[in-house]
Design an enzyme around this catalytic site. Structure first.
Site, PDB file in Angstrom:
ATOM      1  N   ASP A 163       0.831  -1.209   0.000  1.00  0.00           N
ATOM      2  CA  ASP A 163       0.000   0.000   0.000  1.00  0.00           C
ATOM      3  C   ASP A 163       0.867   1.261   0.000  1.00  0.00           C
ATOM      4  OD1 ASP A 163       0.945  -0.434   2.581  1.00  0.00           O
ATOM      5  OD2 ASP A 163      -1.019  -0.810   3.449  1.00  0.00           O
ATOM      6  N   HIS A 209      -7.242  -4.281  10.364  1.00  0.00           N
ATOM      7  CA  HIS A 209      -6.998  -4.115   8.933  1.00  0.00           C
ATOM      8  C   HIS A 209      -5.768  -4.918   8.504  1.00  0.00           C
ATOM      9  CE1 HIS A 209      -4.318  -0.215   9.309  1.00  0.00           C
ATOM     10  NE2 HIS A 209      -3.599  -1.298   9.442  1.00  0.00           N
ATOM     11  N   ASN A 236      -7.028  -2.282  14.521  1.00  0.00           N
ATOM     12  CA  ASN A 236      -8.454  -2.382  14.189  1.00  0.00           C
ATOM     13  C   ASN A 236      -8.762  -3.577  13.297  1.00  0.00           C
ATOM     14  OD1 ASN A 236      -7.385  -1.589  11.737  1.00  0.00           O
ATOM     15  ND2 ASN A 236      -8.701   0.214  11.473  1.00  0.00           N
ATOM     16  N   GLU A 279      -9.598  -1.460   5.455  1.00  0.00           N
ATOM     17  CA  GLU A 279     -10.110  -1.051   6.764  1.00  0.00           C
ATOM     18  C   GLU A 279     -11.441  -1.756   7.057  1.00  0.00           C
ATOM     19  OE1 GLU A 279      -8.154   0.627   8.594  1.00  0.00           O
ATOM     20  OE2 GLU A 279      -7.719   2.649   7.881  1.00  0.00           O
TER      21      GLU A 279
HETATM   22  P1  PGA Z   1       2.365  -1.711  12.735  1.00  0.00           P
HETATM   23  O1  PGA Z   1       1.204  -1.589  11.669  1.00  0.00           O
HETATM   24  O2  PGA Z   1       3.304  -2.752  12.226  1.00  0.00           O
HETATM   25  O3  PGA Z   1       3.017  -0.361  12.757  1.00  0.00           O
HETATM   26  O4  PGA Z   1       1.731  -2.108  14.024  1.00  0.00           O
HETATM   27  C1  PGA Z   1       0.600  -2.757  11.239  1.00  0.00           C
HETATM   28  C2  PGA Z   1      -0.519  -2.438  10.283  1.00  0.00           C
HETATM   29  O5  PGA Z   1      -1.184  -1.385  10.444  1.00  0.00           O
HETATM   30  O6  PGA Z   1      -0.774  -3.233   9.373  1.00  0.00           O
END
Ligand code: PGA
Length: 241
Positions: free
Chosen positions: A67, A138, A136, A143
């Protein structure tokens, strides 16, 4: 889902690096899918160290990142492209022409997403896709929602995700772009193998929901239950102690 629990992030990163190194030995032209975030940083450090020691060779491999923020130039320090340059690309011997990235600054983001799907097809699909998981639920920037888009698309970022990404934008969530380009859940599930890493007590609950809860677009990571070849790599804290 196969779950492996390690005492520390460093041990987990080392095991994942072993897996990548073995996959590269078996198929030097491996197609890897890559995440950004705090989670893969120990892995990228480990891969950089192994590459410097000549223990792992990326020279024929290709990469596709999951992404990118919309409206952000690749050279801007907050872009995921710049994150990957800092933490992996400039540290290993990947060929620049085989590094694939969603173009967040494209005049037509929708066309950039279509092009990405074509590039993925032309590369023969992803052999091993590494993933993180958001607090959350995702994966990539898919999302929680009433429905998920299957293919690579432009999406709106949740408030929680913008807050989580604020460190890339001077710790100001309001400076985090409102939109992003992301592989869709169908694109992700088409990878031949998936490997999701999660570290820290803050991820324990969402990891349990991902594994044990219903498959629901309200927790996009739960869709990984539908894939036949998924490894979940956790530290003790993310495994719930
Ligand atoms: P993080 O993010 O590795 O910074 O916890 C993970 C994500 O949002 O996929």
């Amino acid at each position: 889902m196969r779950v492996r629990v390690f005492q520390s992030e460093a041990e987990a990163a080392s095991a994942v690096a072993d897996r990548i190194a073995a996959a590269l030995r078996q198929k030097p032209s491996l197609v890897l899918g890559l995440p950004t975030g705090r989670t893969p940083m120990p892995l990228y450090r480990e891969l950089a160290a192994r590459c410097r020691r000549g223990e792992v060779d990326f020279s024929r491999a290709s990469t596709f990142n999951l992404d990118e923020f919309a409206g952000v130039e690749p050279e801007e320090p907050g872009s995921f492209r710049a994150f990957m340059e800092r933490h992996l690309f400039r540290e290993v011997n990947l060929a620049p022409e085989r590094i694939h990235f969603l173009d967040g600054a494209a005049a037509s983001p929708a066309q950039a997403c279509e092009r990405y799907e074509e590039e993925l097809r032309a590369a023969g699909g992803i052999d091993l896709l590494l993933l993180g998981i958001g607090g959350n639920g995702h994966v990539a920037f898919n999302e929680p929602a009433d429905g998920l888009l299957a293919r690579t698309h432009v999406t709106k970022l949740s408030r929680e995700t913008r807050t989580a990404n604020a460190p890339l934008f001077g710790d100001d969530p309001m400076k985090v772009p409102l939109q992003a380009l992301t592989m869709g859940m169908g694109t992700i599930l088409q990878a031949r193998a998936l490997l999701l890493m999660a570290f820290g007590a803050g991820k324990a609950q969402v990891v349990r929901q991902m594994r044990e809860g219903p498959v629901t677009p309200r927790l996009p990571a739960s869709f990984l239950q539908l894939h036949p070849d998924v490894d979940v790599v956790l530290d003790a804290a993310a495994a719930g102690g």
